[in-house]
Design a protein around this motif. Structure first.
Motif, PDB file in Angstrom:
ATOM      1  N   ILE A   1      -8.099   3.098  -0.167  1.00 34.81           N
ATOM      2  CA  ILE A   1      -7.820   4.083   0.879  1.00 34.81           C
ATOM      3  C   ILE A   1      -7.479   3.395   2.195  1.00 34.81           C
TER       4      ILE A   1
ATOM      5  N   MET B   1      -4.012   1.913   1.977  1.00 36.91           N
ATOM      6  CA  MET B   1      -2.953   2.915   2.096  1.00 36.91           C
ATOM      7  C   MET B   1      -2.784   3.380   3.545  1.00 36.91           C
ATOM      8  N   LEU B   2      -3.893   3.571   4.252  1.00 32.78           N
ATOM      9  CA  LEU B   2      -3.800   3.997   5.652  1.00 32.78           C
ATOM     10  C   LEU B   2      -3.149   2.931   6.526  1.00 32.78           C
TER      11      LEU B   2
ATOM     12  N   ARG C   1     -11.380   4.698  -8.433  1.00 36.48           N
ATOM     13  CA  ARG C   1     -11.723   6.081  -8.775  1.00 36.48           C
ATOM     14  C   ARG C   1     -12.141   6.180 -10.235  1.00 36.48           C
TER      15      ARG C   1
ATOM     16  N   SER D   1      -2.235  -0.984  -3.138  1.00 30.92           N
ATOM     17  CA  SER D   1      -3.349  -0.187  -2.611  1.00 30.92           C
ATOM     18  C   SER D   1      -3.577   1.058  -3.456  1.00 30.92           C
TER      19      SER D   1
ATOM     20  N   LYS E   1     -12.344   1.846  -4.449  1.00 34.55           N
ATOM     21  CA  LYS E   1     -11.773   3.120  -4.012  1.00 34.55           C
ATOM     22  C   LYS E   1     -11.580   3.116  -2.502  1.00 34.55           C
ATOM     23  N   TYR E   2     -12.572   2.655  -1.766  1.00 35.16           N
ATOM     24  CA  TYR E   2     -12.480   2.636  -0.305  1.00 35.16           C
ATOM     25  C   TYR E   2     -11.508   1.574   0.195  1.00 35.16           C
TER      26      TYR E   2
ATOM     27  N   TYR F   1      -6.935   1.869  -5.531  1.00 32.93           N
ATOM     28  CA  TYR F   1      -7.628   3.150  -5.351  1.00 32.93           C
ATOM     29  C   TYR F   1      -7.854   3.840  -6.697  1.00 32.93           C
TER      30      TYR F   1
END
Length: 87
Positions: free
Chosen positions: A8, A11-12, A74, A66, A4-5, A70
Motif C-alpha cells: 500500500i 502504491m501511494l 493480502r 507494489s 500488505k502494508y 500487496y
C-alpha cells in the motif's frame, strides 16, 4: 502481514511520483519554450524522448511490484485467518 502494508505504501508513493513526473513534463515544456529551442506543443509529446520513457517505465515497474507485494500480503492474511479459524 506486513507485505500488505508495504504494498500500500509503495502504491501511494508511486502514485505521488507519477504526479510529480507529469508536472515535470510541463516544466520541461516551459523551459524549452523560454530557451527558444524547438518544443512540443503539448507536454505528452516529450514521451518520445528516451530519458522520459525510461523514467516512466521505471515508475510503472515499481507500481506493478507494489501491487504484487500487496496481493501477496493480502493472500497471507487470508490464509492466517483461515488457519486461526480451524483451531
Amino acid at each position: 502481514m506486513y507485505y500488505k502494508y508495504i504494498g500500500i505504501i509503495g502504491m501511494l508513493l508511486t502514485a505521488m511520483l507519477f504526479s510529480l513526473e507529469f508536472y515535470g513534463l510541463q516544466l520541461i515544456q516551459v523551459i524549452d519554450k523560454s530557451s527558444g529551442t524547438d518544443f512540443y506543443s503539448e507536454p505528452f509529446g516529450y514521451f518520445s524522448v528516451p530519458c522520459v520513457k525510461i523514467a516512466f517505465l521505471i515508475t510503472m515497474c515499481i507500481m506493478i511490484c507494489s501491487i504484487i507485494i500487496y496481493l501477496y500480503g493480502r493472500e497471507i492474511c487470508i490464509k492466517q485467518r483461515q488457519c486461526k479459524g480451524e483451531k
